[in-house]
Scaffold this motif. Structure first.
Motif, PDB file in Angstrom:
ATOM      1  N   SER A  22      -1.857  24.240   5.488  1.00 38.68           N
ATOM      2  CA  SER A  22      -1.467  23.278   6.523  1.00 38.68           C
ATOM      3  C   SER A  22      -0.261  23.777   7.305  1.00 38.68           C
ATOM      4  O   SER A  22      -0.193  23.605   8.531  1.00 38.68           O
ATOM      5  CB  SER A  22      -1.172  21.910   5.894  1.00 38.68           C
ATOM      6  N   VAL A  23       0.682  24.421   6.632  1.00 38.18           N
ATOM      7  CA  VAL A  23       1.864  24.920   7.341  1.00 38.18           C
ATOM      8  C   VAL A  23       1.474  26.042   8.300  1.00 38.18           C
ATOM      9  O   VAL A  23       1.932  26.093   9.449  1.00 38.18           O
ATOM     10  CB  VAL A  23       2.933  25.398   6.336  1.00 38.18           C
ATOM     11  N   ARG A  24       0.618  26.937   7.842  1.00 37.17           N
ATOM     12  CA  ARG A  24       0.199  28.038   8.716  1.00 37.17           C
ATOM     13  C   ARG A  24      -0.566  27.510   9.925  1.00 37.17           C
ATOM     14  O   ARG A  24      -0.359  27.945  11.059  1.00 37.17           O
ATOM     15  CB  ARG A  24      -0.677  29.021   7.943  1.00 37.17           C
ATOM     16  N   SER A  25      -1.469  26.563   9.678  1.00 41.40           N
ATOM     17  CA  SER A  25      -2.231  26.005  10.784  1.00 41.40           C
ATOM     18  C   SER A  25      -1.301  25.361  11.804  1.00 41.40           C
ATOM     19  O   SER A  25      -1.439  25.553  13.011  1.00 41.40           O
ATOM     20  CB  SER A  25      -3.221  24.949  10.275  1.00 41.40           C
ATOM     21  N   TYR A  26      -0.339  24.599  11.285  1.00 42.21           N
ATOM     22  CA  TYR A  26       0.588  23.914  12.182  1.00 42.21           C
ATOM     23  C   TYR A  26       1.395  24.927  12.999  1.00 42.21           C
ATOM     24  O   TYR A  26       1.503  24.800  14.231  1.00 42.21           O
ATOM     25  CB  TYR A  26       1.524  23.025  11.358  1.00 42.21           C
ATOM     26  N   SER A  62       6.766  15.387   4.409  1.00 39.61           N
ATOM     27  CA  SER A  62       7.601  15.091   5.583  1.00 39.61           C
ATOM     28  C   SER A  62       8.766  16.058   5.658  1.00 39.61           C
ATOM     29  O   SER A  62       9.092  16.591   6.722  1.00 39.61           O
ATOM     30  CB  SER A  62       8.120  13.655   5.516  1.00 39.61           C
ATOM     31  N   PHE A  63       9.393  16.294   4.503  1.00 43.58           N
ATOM     32  CA  PHE A  63      10.520  17.228   4.458  1.00 43.58           C
ATOM     33  C   PHE A  63      10.059  18.628   4.859  1.00 43.58           C
ATOM     34  O   PHE A  63      10.705  19.312   5.666  1.00 43.58           O
ATOM     35  CB  PHE A  63      11.100  17.233   3.045  1.00 43.58           C
ATOM     36  N   LEU A  64       8.911  19.033   4.298  1.00 44.03           N
ATOM     37  CA  LEU A  64       8.391  20.374   4.583  1.00 44.03           C
ATOM     38  C   LEU A  64       8.126  20.553   6.078  1.00 44.03           C
ATOM     39  O   LEU A  64       8.486  21.568   6.677  1.00 44.03           O
ATOM     40  CB  LEU A  64       7.094  20.583   3.786  1.00 44.03           C
ATOM     41  N   PHE A  65       7.529  19.542   6.683  1.00 46.29           N
ATOM     42  CA  PHE A  65       7.196  19.689   8.098  1.00 46.29           C
ATOM     43  C   PHE A  65       8.400  19.437   9.010  1.00 46.29           C
ATOM     44  O   PHE A  65       8.361  19.797  10.180  1.00 46.29           O
ATOM     45  CB  PHE A  65       6.002  18.806   8.462  1.00 46.29           C
ATOM     46  N   THR A  66       9.437  18.810   8.476  1.00 42.14           N
ATOM     47  CA  THR A  66      10.687  18.788   9.235  1.00 42.14           C
ATOM     48  C   THR A  66      11.225  20.202   9.373  1.00 42.14           C
ATOM     49  O   THR A  66      11.627  20.652  10.465  1.00 42.14           O
ATOM     50  CB  THR A  66      11.734  17.905   8.516  1.00 42.14           C
ATOM     51  N   ILE A 126       0.304  15.848  17.517  1.00 34.77           N
ATOM     52  CA  ILE A 126      -1.122  16.194  17.401  1.00 34.77           C
ATOM     53  C   ILE A 126      -1.319  17.352  16.424  1.00 34.77           C
ATOM     54  O   ILE A 126      -2.246  17.346  15.603  1.00 34.77           O
ATOM     55  CB  ILE A 126      -1.688  16.525  18.795  1.00 34.77           C
ATOM     56  N   ALA A 127      -0.431  18.332  16.479  1.00 36.47           N
ATOM     57  CA  ALA A 127      -0.565  19.458  15.540  1.00 36.47           C
ATOM     58  C   ALA A 127      -0.363  18.985  14.109  1.00 36.47           C
ATOM     59  O   ALA A 127      -1.075  19.416  13.199  1.00 36.47           O
ATOM     60  CB  ALA A 127       0.452  20.550  15.887  1.00 36.47           C
ATOM     61  N   MET A 128       0.586  18.070  13.904  1.00 33.98           N
ATOM     62  CA  MET A 128       0.809  17.578  12.542  1.00 33.98           C
ATOM     63  C   MET A 128      -0.358  16.723  12.070  1.00 33.98           C
ATOM     64  O   MET A 128      -0.765  16.778  10.913  1.00 33.98           O
ATOM     65  CB  MET A 128       2.106  16.766  12.479  1.00 33.98           C
ATOM     66  N   ARG A 129      -0.914  15.946  12.997  1.00 34.96           N
ATOM     67  CA  ARG A 129      -1.986  15.039  12.591  1.00 34.96           C
ATOM     68  C   ARG A 129      -3.288  15.797  12.297  1.00 34.96           C
ATOM     69  O   ARG A 129      -3.945  15.558  11.285  1.00 34.96           O
ATOM     70  CB  ARG A 129      -2.240  14.015  13.707  1.00 34.96           C
ATOM     71  N   PHE A 130      -3.642  16.716  13.188  1.00 34.42           N
ATOM     72  CA  PHE A 130      -4.967  17.321  13.082  1.00 34.42           C
ATOM     73  C   PHE A 130      -4.955  18.718  12.464  1.00 34.42           C
ATOM     74  O   PHE A 130      -5.896  19.080  11.765  1.00 34.42           O
ATOM     75  CB  PHE A 130      -5.647  17.357  14.450  1.00 34.42           C
ATOM     76  N   SER A 131      -3.939  19.515  12.742  1.00 32.63           N
ATOM     77  CA  SER A 131      -3.925  20.862  12.158  1.00 32.63           C
ATOM     78  C   SER A 131      -3.380  20.839  10.741  1.00 32.63           C
ATOM     79  O   SER A 131      -3.844  21.580   9.887  1.00 32.63           O
ATOM     80  CB  SER A 131      -3.084  21.806  13.007  1.00 32.63           C
TER      81      SER A 131
END
Lengths: 171, 352
Positions: A22-26, A62-66, A126-131
Motif C-alpha cells: 500500500s505504501v509503494r502504491s501510494y 494513519s501514522f504510517l501514511f502521515t 484519492i491516492a490514500m483511498r484507492f491506491s
C-alpha cells in the motif's frame, strides 16, 4: 510497531512486509513511478529511525501514511517536479495480450495522468483511498482533517475526474 | 423513482447510501438504460483507480533493500533536524554577546595584562579543530549487508564488447548486437542445493514463472540502489538477485537494450559471436541470493537504457532472444516473450 520499537528487527521486517504494497502504491501514485519506490523505502527507514519515539495513540496506518504523505511532499518540493502519472512506464504483466487488455491499460494510464492534475488535497485523498486502501477515518488521521472532510475530498476529486474523463471522452 | 443524479450514483458506487436507497436505485437501474450506463461508468472509474501500479521490485527485493538501509541507519548518526527559527540565529546572537563582552573587558583592563601569545595559540587550536574534523562521510549501503551470506565473493566483471571473428549471420543486422564480457568465469547453472529451504505450500499461481524472479540493481562501488529511473554512466555496475520459490527449476536471462537498440548481455555472458550461450538455471525452491558477479556495461549509446530480466520455464538461448528482439516493433516485450515473466527497469545512460 511496539515490538519494532523494542529493537525487534523481525517485527519491523514483518511490518514492512505487511504494509509495503500500500505504501509503494501510494508513493508511486503521488510522486510517479521513477521516484515512488525510493520514497517508499525512505518512508520505512524514517519509521525505523523514529521507532523509539513512537507512541501508539492512534491508528498505526494513519501514522504510517502521515509519514508517507510528508515524504512524498518533500520529494515533490525538493526535486521541483510535478506529480507524474504512475504508469508512464511499460507494465510488466505478460499474461494478457489481447486488444482489450491493451485498451484497458491505456485508459488507466490516462486516468492516472488526470489524477495528477487534481488539487493536492484531493489527489492525496484519492491516492490514500484507492491506491493504499485506507478508510476515511484513517485518511482523516493521516492528513489531519475530519472524517467528513476526507470523505468530501474523495468525492470532489472523483467528481472532477469524472468530468475530466467525460470531457475527453474516456467514459 | 426518478433517475438519480450522477452524484447519487457516485455515492452509491462508494457505498455511501443506505441499503434501502441502494436497493431502490438498483431496481431503477434495471429499467433505465441511461442510469445503467452511468452506474457502470462510476464502477469502471473506481475499478481503474484501484488498479495497482506496476511495481519494479519484487516484495523480497524491496523488503531486503529497506532492511539494509535500516541496518545502515543504525550505524549512522540520527538525521540532523533543521533548527527552529529561534535556534537558527542563536550562534549569531551568542557571537555578538561574546564580542560585546570582550570589548567591555578590553575597555576596563590595562593593555599590559594581555598576553600576545594567547591569541595565536587559540587561533591555532581552532584551526586544528577545523582541520581535524572531517566532513561526515556517509557509509555506503554495502552489498554484503543486503545479502551478507551471498555477497562474500562478489566479483566485479569488466565489460569489453567482443566483436571478433566473422559475425554470424543475422537476419536484421544492426538492429541488435551482442556485447560480451571479459573475465568469463561463470557457472552455467545456479543450482544451489545447499541453500534449499523448506517453504510453505506452493504459492505458484499460474503464469510461466510467477514465483521466480530476477531483480537487477544498480551497484556503484559498494552502494546498491534501485535501477528504475536512475542515471547510469561508465563505471556503474549491475547486480542481479534471483529467487525461485517454484517446485520446478526455471531459467533466467538479463540484458540491457540501449537507445540504439543494441543488446548488452548481463546473464548469460556472451563472449564470442560464434557461440550461443544458454540461459542459466535456477534450481527449484531456491532462496533469494545475489549472483556472484557485478557487470559493467560498455559502449552504451547515450539515452534511454532498458534493463530487462526474463524468467521462463524453457531454457532459451542468446541467439533466440536476439532474433526475437530484432522483430520487436514497439518495445512491447511481454508480447515478444509471452511465455516468460518479464521485468523491466527504464533508466538513462549518460556520458560522464
Amino acid at each position: 510497531m511496539q515490538l519494532a520499537a523494542c529493537d525487534s528487527k523481525i517485527a519491523f521486517e514483518q511490518l514492512v512486509q505487511r504494509h509495503h504494497a500500500s505504501v509503494r502504491s501510494y508513493c508511486i501514485r503521488v510522486v510517479g513511478a521513477a521516484l515512488g519506490e525510493d520514497v517508499a523505502q525512505e518512508v520505512f527507514v524514517a519509521l525505523y529511525r523514529q521507532r523509539g519515539s513512537y507512541v501508539p495513540s492512534g491508528r498505526f496506518r494513519s501514522f504510517l501514511f502521515t509519514v508517507a504523505g510528508r515524504r512524498c511532499k518533500n520529494a515533490l518540493r525538493n526535486r521541483k517536479m510535478q506529480p507524474q502519472s504512475a504508469q508512464t512506464e511499460e507494465r510488466e504483466s505478460p499474461d494478457t495480450d489481447s486488444l482489450d487488455a491493451l485498451l484497458l491499460e491505456e485508459r488507466r494510464r490516462r486516468l492516472h495522468a488526470l489524477v495528477a492534475t487534481l488539487p493536492e488535497a484531493q489527489r492525496t485523498a484519492i491516492a490514500m483511498r484507492f491506491s493504499a486502501g485506507l478508510d476515511y477515518s484513517e485518511i482523516a488521521g493521516a492528513v489531519g482533517c475530519s472524517e467528513p472532510t476526507a470523505r468530501t475530498r474523495v468525492f470532489l476529486g472523483l467528481t472532477k475526474l469524472r468530468a475530466l474523463c467525460a470531457k475527453r471522452g474516456e467514459l | 423513482m426518478r433517475c438519480p443524479t450522477d452524484d447519487a450514483w457516485m455515492n452509491a458506487a462508494l457505498g455511501d447510501v443506505t441499503v434501502n436507497t441502494r436497493s431502490a436505485m438498483l431496481a431503477h437501474e434495471r429499467t433505465c438504460e441511461r442510469c445503467r450506463s452511468a452506474h457502470q461508468d462510476q464502477l469502471q472509474l473506481l475499478s481503474d483507480l484501484k488498479a495497482l501500479p506496476a511495481l519494479h521490485e519484487s516484495e523480497d527485493a524491496f523488503v531486503a533493500s529497506v532492511m539494509a538501509r535500516c541496518a545502515k541507519a543504525d550505524d549512522s548518526p540520527p538525521e540532523a533536524r533543521e533548527p527552529t527559527r529561534v535556534l537558527r540565529f542563536a550562534p549569531w546572537v551568542a557571537s555578538a554577546l561574546a564580542a560585546a563582552a570582550m570589548l567591555a573587558l578590553a575597555a576596563t583592563r590595562p593593555f599590559e595584562d594581555a598576553d600576545p601569545s594567547l591569541a595565536p595559540a587559540a587561533a591555532r587550536g581552532a584551526a586544528r579543530i577545523e582541520s581535524g574534523g572531517s566532513p561526515m562521510k556517509q557509509e555506503p549501503l554495502a552489498l554484503a549487508e543486503l545479502e551478507r551470506s551471498d555477497m562474500e565473493s562478489v566479483t566485479p566483471r569488466m565489460s569489453a564488447p567482443v566483436r571478433t571473428g566473422a559475425p554470424r549471420e543475422r537476419p536484421r543486422a544492426g538492429s541488435s548486437r551482442a556485447s560480451a564480457w571479459a573475465e568469463t568465469q561463470r557457472a552455467a547453472e545456479f543450482d544451489d542445493t545447499d541453500r534449499r529451504q523448506a517453504r510453505g505450500g506452493s504459492r505458484e499461481r499460474g503464469g510461466a514463472a510467477a514465483v521466480a524472479s530476477a531483480d537487477v540493481f544498480l551497484a556503484r562501488g559498494a552502494i546498491l540502489s534501485p535501477l528504475a529511473g536512475a542515471q547510469l554512466h561508465g563505471g556503474d555496475r549491475l547486480a542481479v538477485r534471483v529467487t525461485n520459490k517454484a517446485a520446478q527449476r526455471r531459467f533466467f536471462m538479463a540484458f540491457a537494450i540501449d537507445a540504439k537498440g543494441e543488446v548488452h548481455w548481463v546473464y548469460p555472458a556472451y563472449l564470442d559471436a560464434h557461440t550461443n550461450p544458454e540461459a542459466p538455471a535456477l534450481s527449484a525452491r531456491q532462496a533469494a541470493r545475489m549472483l556472484p558477479e557485478t557487470v559493467e556495461l560498455a559502449d552504451v549509446a547515450e539515452g534511454t537504457l532498458r534493463v530487462v530480466s526474463m524468467v521462463s520455464e524453457r531454457r532459451m538461448t542468446v541467439r533466440e532472444v536476439e532474433d526475437r528482439l530484432a522483430s520487436l516493433p514497439t518495445g512491447a516485450l511481454p508480447h515478444v516473450f509471452p511465455e516468460s515473466m518479464i521485468r523491466e527497469w527504464r533508466c538513462t545512460w549518460q556520458r560522464r
